[in-house]
Design a protein around this motif. Structure first.
Motif, PDB file in Angstrom:
ATOM      1  N   PHE A   1       0.812  -1.219   0.000  1.00  0.00           N
ATOM      2  CA  PHE A   1       0.000   0.000   0.000  1.00  0.00           C
ATOM      3  C   PHE A   1       0.843   1.265   0.000  1.00  0.00           C
ATOM      4  N   GLU A   2       2.164   1.119  -0.231  1.00  0.00           N
ATOM      5  CA  GLU A   2       3.034   2.289  -0.202  1.00  0.00           C
ATOM      6  C   GLU A   2       2.908   3.050  -1.526  1.00  0.00           C
ATOM      7  N   CYS A   3       2.047   4.040  -1.515  1.00  0.00           N
ATOM      8  CA  CYS A   3       1.760   4.798  -2.728  1.00  0.00           C
ATOM      9  C   CYS A   3       1.624   6.265  -2.362  1.00  0.00           C
ATOM     10  N   THR A   4       2.121   7.154  -3.220  1.00  0.00           N
ATOM     11  CA  THR A   4       1.814   8.564  -2.983  1.00  0.00           C
ATOM     12  C   THR A   4       0.447   8.899  -3.556  1.00  0.00           C
ATOM     13  N   ASN A   5       0.151   8.277  -4.685  1.00  0.00           N
ATOM     14  CA  ASN A   5      -1.156   8.499  -5.297  1.00  0.00           C
ATOM     15  C   ASN A   5      -1.682   7.148  -5.773  1.00  0.00           C
ATOM     16  N   PHE A   6      -2.755   6.691  -5.147  1.00  0.00           N
ATOM     17  CA  PHE A   6      -3.234   5.341  -5.438  1.00  0.00           C
ATOM     18  C   PHE A   6      -3.745   5.200  -6.863  1.00  0.00           C
ATOM     19  N   LEU A   7      -4.091   6.306  -7.516  1.00  0.00           N
ATOM     20  CA  LEU A   7      -4.625   6.216  -8.867  1.00  0.00           C
ATOM     21  C   LEU A   7      -3.520   6.112  -9.913  1.00  0.00           C
ATOM     22  N   ASP A   8      -2.281   6.370  -9.483  1.00  0.00           N
ATOM     23  CA  ASP A   8      -1.178   6.331 -10.432  1.00  0.00           C
ATOM     24  C   ASP A   8      -0.164   5.268  -9.987  1.00  0.00           C
TER      25      ASP A   8
ATOM     26  N   THR B   1       3.600   5.822  -8.903  1.00  0.00           N
ATOM     27  CA  THR B   1       4.034   6.408  -7.644  1.00  0.00           C
ATOM     28  C   THR B   1       4.040   5.375  -6.522  1.00  0.00           C
ATOM     29  N   CYS B   2       3.749   4.113  -6.842  1.00  0.00           N
ATOM     30  CA  CYS B   2       3.680   3.093  -5.808  1.00  0.00           C
ATOM     31  C   CYS B   2       4.988   2.325  -5.759  1.00  0.00           C
ATOM     32  N   ARG B   3       5.339   1.823  -4.567  1.00  0.00           N
ATOM     33  CA  ARG B   3       6.544   1.032  -4.453  1.00  0.00           C
ATOM     34  C   ARG B   3       6.375  -0.270  -5.239  1.00  0.00           C
ATOM     35  N   GLU B   4       5.230  -0.942  -5.029  1.00  0.00           N
ATOM     36  CA  GLU B   4       4.939  -2.144  -5.811  1.00  0.00           C
ATOM     37  C   GLU B   4       4.068  -1.743  -6.991  1.00  0.00           C
ATOM     38  N   ASP B   5       4.675  -1.062  -7.951  1.00  0.00           N
ATOM     39  CA  ASP B   5       3.852  -0.534  -9.047  1.00  0.00           C
ATOM     40  C   ASP B   5       3.148  -1.642  -9.832  1.00  0.00           C
ATOM     41  N   VAL B   6       3.817  -2.804  -9.974  1.00  0.00           N
ATOM     42  CA  VAL B   6       3.203  -3.885 -10.749  1.00  0.00           C
ATOM     43  C   VAL B   6       1.919  -4.367 -10.068  1.00  0.00           C
TER      44      VAL B   6
END
Lengths: 353, 350
Positions: free
Chosen positions: A109-116, A119-124
């Motif tokens: 859940f490490e995200c600055t913006n959940f819609l993008d 910006t997430c650590r686990e982007d995949v």
């Protein structure tokens, strides 16, 4: 594993085909003779057991094998999965894994913006979530509509009905790998579909190399492969609607269109809801066809939730079992919610009936 | 002709086809093309040569260029129809091609070399359903090994499933014992939990037992199917208890009742479960993919997936092997079609 394609929903079982004659009416043959011998041996061997346990407690012996397999390969892993989700490192054996609390979940859940997802650590993971969401919505809607249309067509008094029914069902039998290869062959650059497009004056489309086309085709082939199953269930639902209702309606001067909206759809609603939820549950788990078809690509365009779990736990360089388990716990929550909805709906449907 | 037309248009007791009927038949015909066409296309393509497969636009039927063996040449020569300058068409064999010029000979008169422009020749082709792809494919693909593994997994898993599920269903439907409802509820509640959710811990359990890279590791974990227990229990509930009681009075043991009364009477339900199990196991992909790492243990599905990964370009072999993989399940369907469709209709939904 959890083979649950033919999901039982009803409480009573209708006769499942009666053409198999009972063995009592057949003349004794060699197989019968051997079987009787086998029964005698079992009988002798088990007699002391029954003498000790008594008749009613023999039931424990009968449930035991199923319960053992079930416990070891389903219940135990369900518990272990939680332990993986809350521990770290790349060790497979749970005792070697240090407890790290909710770190795996926090990482997902490490995200600055959940819609993008970028910006997430686990982007995949987030890409997989968004891909899955889009897939589930479009695939389920399209498939249920097509299955309903097909069931309505097959429910009419037509010649060759059994043939058409079999043809519509046939792709359900094909394995995911076979389905993927059949369509890969048709969709490739020099494939049949591009030949048709060119002959109609178009230009070749790189179906599996463009992200949008690949997403569309993953949806289309999964509809192709599963629609027959849902068509059959809807067809059974349609055939359960008493024909007197339609006759009465036509005597009263109702148009076929009116009977469809006023009789067919309302009476089909319980079946439709079950189909909808079953289709949803299956769509959330999409994986099998995608691996041989696009293997998640191009890029991550067709990477869905299960593929993320599989890649994280089994194919990536570092085997992040904890992260994969955390992702699968989250998926289990989604499926659990859908199952509850289904049970509610089924029960409501049965109370109405 | 008239009778055929009459027969075709005879629906619902009406004399003529209504518009809805026409639309229905159009939809069903289109549906048949979409649902079955791809499989036909696969089968037709699997007989084509590599040269035929890369041809664009593709031909529908598998053609093969005709060739002829001519004295003085080691390999057979391809045959062409050549339009000569005077407008006549002759059948000539091509010796070699240099740029836009082809050197041809008449098979009847191999000494004289005729030079023609390559645009003036048309290959002579005939429809040939050649088994070459299948023969080479079977050699390279290790088909028999994979087939054997698939058969072993499907057969043993189905037998095991039938045995343990029917025993459990018998206990759950015909006995009163403590924990019965708990066991039944736990079984039912896991109906919807897919393998993908507990992939890693099941892998751990299988590894710890030592079944990793072993067909048993594929067979056993999925044998206690909740679907099967539920399906069989519902069916066994309809078997009257009086049958069991009178057998007990006659001195039959519980095992004898299970084997000689319950199992024969539950045959229709067992048949449906057997068909389901065969379908599930034959087509199973994710679990064997994880458990089996050594290629000699691959099932057909896993083998086919890795085969297509290795041979990206050798479509001729991939297509032939895909046909071989779908053949057995298609045969099962052709024979048991009625049971499969009614089975799904009755268990999926009442």
């Amino acid at each position: 594993m959890f083979y649950s394609r033919g999901c039982p929903v009803s409480r009573t079982t209708a006769p499942l085909g009666t053409s198999i004659s009972s063995p009592a009416t057949r003349p004794p043959n060699l197989i019968q003779f051997l079987f009787n011998g086998f029964v005698d041996v079992i009988d002798r061997l088990m007699a002391p057991l029954q003498n000790r346990l008594g008749v009613q407690r023999m039931a424990y012996i009968f449930v035991l094998p199923n319960l053992l397999i079930f416990g070891i390969f389903i219940i135990l892993p369900m518990i272990l999965n939680l332990s993986y989700a809350f521990t770290g490192s790349t060790e497979l054996f749970p005792a070697d894994r240090p407890f790290i609390g909710g770190d795996n979940f926090a990482r997902l859940f490490e995200c600055t913006n959940f819609l993008d997802p970028n910006t997430c650590r686990e982007d995949v993971y987030w890409r997989a979530i968004y891909n899955s969401t889009a897939f589930v919505i479009v695939q389920v809607a399209f498939m249920v509509i097509m299955a309903l249309i097909s069931a309505l067509a097959l429910n009419r008094k037509i010649i060759l009905r059994a043939f058409f029914r079999s043809v519509f069902f046939y792709p359900v039998l094909l394995s995911p790998v076979v389905v993927a290869l059949i369509w890969k062959w048709i969709l490739q650059q020099d494939g049949l579909l591009n030949a048709v497009i060119v002959s109609l004056g178009g230009t070749r489309v790189p179906f599996l190399l463009s992200a949008d086309w690949a997403r569309l085709w993953v949806i289309l082939i999964s509809v192709w492969a599963q629609m027959g199953f849902f068509t059959l269930i809807l067809l059974a639902g349609l055939q359960a609607i008493p024909s007197e209702l339609y006759e009465a309606a036509s005597i009263d001067g109702a148009s076929p269109w009116a009977s469809f909206w006023k009789i067919t759809l309302p009476l089909l609603t319980p079946t439709m809801t079950v189909v909808l939820v079953l289709a949803l549950i299956r769509a959330v788990q999409v994986f099998d066809q995608v691996v041989p078809f696009t293997n998640g690509g191009p890029g991550t365009a067709t990477t869905y939730m299960v593929q993320y779990i599989y890649n994280t736990g089994f194919t990536n360089q570092t085997r992040e079992y904890g992260l994969a388990a955390a992702a699968s716990v989250l998926m289990a929550l989604i499926l659990f919610t859908l199952t509850i909805v289904q049970l509610r709906v089924t029960r409501a449907g049965q109370n109405e009936a | 002709m008239n009778t055929i037309a009459q027969y075709l248009t005879r629906t619902k007791g009406n004399k003529r086809l209504s518009l809805t009927d026409v639309i229905t038949y159009m939809y069903l015909t289109l549906g048949t093309i979409v649902m079955f066409g791809p499989v036909i296309w696969l089968v037709l393509s699997s007989f084509k040569t590599t040269q035929q497969l890369v041809r664009f636009p593709p031909t529908i039927l598998p053609y093969r260029q005709e060739s002829v063996t001519v004295e003085g040449y080691d390999t057979p020569l391809d045959l062409y129809n050549v339009t000569m300058e005077d407008g006549t068409v002759r059948q000539l064999a091509q010796v070699r091609r240099v740029g836009i010029e082809a050197q041809m000979i008449d098979p009847a008169n191999p000494e004289e070399i005729i030079r023609v422009n390559i645009n003036q020749r048309q290959p002579i082709e005939s429809v040939v359903f050649s088994l070459d792809n299948y023969i080479t494919g079977v050699e390279q693909f290790n088909f028999w090994q994979y087939l054997w593994n698939s058969i072993v997994v499907t057969a043993l898993a189905t037998i095991l499933t039938l045995i343990v599920n029917s025993m459990a269903a018998f206990a759950l439907s015909k006995y009163q014992f403590r924990g019965r409802n708990a066991i039944f509820l736990v079984t039912i509640s896991t109906l919807m939990i897919p393998l993908s959710v507990i992939l890693i811990p099941v892998f751990l359990v299988v590894t710890e037992i030592g079944w990793n890279n072993n067909l048993i590791g594929v067979i056993v974990p999925g044998a206690a199917t909740p679907t099967g227990v539920f399906l069989l229990r519902q069916y066994m509930l309809t078997i009257p208890d009086e049958l069991l009681d009178s057998a007990r009075i006659d001195g039959a043991s519980e095992w004898r009742i299970y084997l000689q009364i319950i199992l024969p009477l539950a045959r229709p339900a067992l048949a449906v479960l057997a068909i389901f199990s065969i379908m599930w196991r034959w087509n199973d992909f994710l679990w064997p993919l994880i458990v089996l790492r050594r290629s000699e243990l691959f099932t057909l599905q896993v083998g086919l997936n890795s085969f297509q990964g290795e041979l990206q370009t050798q479509w001729n072999l991939i297509l032939a092997m895909t046909v071989l993989t779908l053949l057995p399940i298609t045969a099962v369907f052709a024979f048991l079609q009625k049971y499969i469709t009614t089975g799904i209709a009755t268990t999926g939904m009442k």
